[in-house]
Design an enzyme around this catalytic site. Sequence first.
Site, PDB file in Angstrom:
ATOM      1  N   GLY A 260       0.835  -1.203   0.000  1.00 22.66           N
ATOM      2  CA  GLY A 260       0.000   0.000   0.000  1.00 22.66           C
ATOM      3  C   GLY A 260       0.863   1.243   0.000  1.00 22.66           C
ATOM      4  N   GLY A 265       2.301   2.217   5.215  1.00 18.69           N
ATOM      5  CA  GLY A 265       3.331   1.185   5.382  1.00 18.69           C
ATOM      6  C   GLY A 265       4.310   1.533   6.487  1.00 18.69           C
ATOM      7  CD  GLU A 283       7.593  -4.463  -2.283  1.00 17.21           C
ATOM      8  OE1 GLU A 283       7.748  -3.366  -2.853  1.00 17.21           O
ATOM      9  OE2 GLU A 283       8.536  -5.226  -2.018  1.00 17.21           O
ATOM     10  CB  CYS A 317       3.065  -0.251  -6.964  1.00 14.70           C
ATOM     11  SG  CYS A 317       1.794  -0.982  -5.961  1.00 14.70           S
TER      12      CYS A 317
HETATM   13  C1  SIN Z   1       2.280  -3.537  -9.534  1.00 12.48           C
HETATM   14  O1  SIN Z   1       2.626  -2.505 -10.036  1.00 12.48           O
HETATM   15  O2  SIN Z   1       1.935  -3.556  -8.350  1.00 12.48           O
HETATM   16  C2  SIN Z   1       2.233  -4.815 -10.349  1.00 12.48           C
HETATM   17  C3  SIN Z   1       3.447  -5.257 -10.990  1.00 12.48           C
HETATM   18  C4  SIN Z   1       3.860  -4.485 -12.191  1.00 12.48           C
HETATM   19  O3  SIN Z   1       3.074  -3.835 -12.868  1.00 12.48           O
HETATM   20  O4  SIN Z   1       5.042  -4.530 -12.487  1.00 12.48           O
END
Ligand code: SIN
Length: 517
Positions: A260, A265, A283, A317
Amino acid sequence: MKVTYETFTPDDALAREFTRAVGQLAGELGGEHPFYVNGCARDGDRLGVELETAPHDERFVVGHFAQAGPADLDDAIESAHAFFAEWDDTPWSERVELVARVAKLVAARRFELAAILAYEAGKPLLEAIGEVDECVELVDYYCAQMRANEGFSIPMGAPSERERAYSVLRPYGVWAVIGPFNFPLALTLGPIAAALITGNTVVLKPSPHGYLSGHAVYRLFMDAGIPAAALHLLTIPEQRLGERDWFYTHAGLAGLTFTGSYETGMRMYRGFTAARPRPVICEMGGKNPAIVTTYADLDKAAAGIARSAFGYAGQRCSACSRAFVLRERYDELLARVLRARDSVVVGSPLDPASEIGPVIERAAVDRLLAAAAECRALGTPVYGGIQLREPAHGHYAEPTVAEVAPDARVMRDELFTPFLGISAVESFDHALELANGLSYGLTAGLYSENPAEIERFVQRIEAGVIYVNRAAGATSGAWPGVQPFGGWKASGNTGRGGGGLHYLQQYMREQSRTFVR
Ligand code: SIN
């Protein structure tokens, strides 16, 4: 048809099956859902229920979800704790066999699960199927890792003939998994699989925008035959955020995985380790840069940047939110990115023709509007930057590109919307310095056909996941067993990526064993 995050076009059969599943699920949504402690449904009667609506149409009720409180967590942890020794004593190969069944069930429920993601996370067809297929690969990969390392019990050197020594990785105990809204299946199912395979028991708390996915994940493990005492599902709503410290500071938890925002986090990281050291896997976001140099292939660069900036409406992310382009290539690159932006099909995630769906909530639209307004106020060109009124009743934001100075606020703050800031720079070194200039370090991309620049980039860039000359995504689209996914610096605390070689070991601690005859 196999789907990864590098798949661009669905075939007809995929679109047909997806549409059928979405239609079928429509009639089943809106129900009441308990949470589960030791396999028993609880309705959280004292705390009431929370209603979750769909991002593509806020009139659409995904479900009503019973709210768990501190007493429910106490019970879940007590049950998970009581069962831990038995689960730890179960041979690792049996645990792997049970968890491996989850992958088969995910594959069998492929379209049903994708439909949940369409309604709950606003994911269009390829994003939804991609996440489901990622779940299969995550489980398969972790099972394969456990087998390849023979349960992580390794003979060590023998100081004498009478002695035998081993390094054995052992589970910690009751592990909490706190899921995000953007990958509500993969980023709960993956950590749960890792924790269970390695011998921990688990308490799952899905995102309040991912309750239904959390239920689907729970059902998968139960149907695979995982004992009910090994996995508990607690739905705890957003409104209680300020009070939620009771969850992640609970003394009975041995470890925690969170995906998140940085703020949440870090709050968990500090809270969880305040009283004693405990393993945490966090993460936490990114502000992922792409660099386009004099030697770039602009076709690859424009395609990769647009895909990573606008894919899943900028809510990965790993989304690309900053582009630094050498001045002599700037106009041409900008023109191509804008052409790619113009051709993106934004629409309902239920429609298989849509490439990009809604953002998760109204606040995300507001963040995009505020960023665009800020750039306009600075007098810099903004392409897009509005809320889309069609489809009606949803949280739709127009994919946006803003020409901005590299130090603008929108080039520093994570927005989690389809918003790309783009700046002209004078040198590759300056671009590298800007890319590394933030506390985040999740993903990064380079477009250059010059071997010296490529070498310098891979050696100097401060990010956990990097891509060079990738048209399928400048900064996004990692796949289990291919691109381990984890951030450096403020983006992650462990330096070990999910879906990678070193992930499982984080759920265990080493015991050195010596036996003397
Ligand atoms: C993410 O971004 O959480 C998923 C993995 C990616 O798009 O590389």
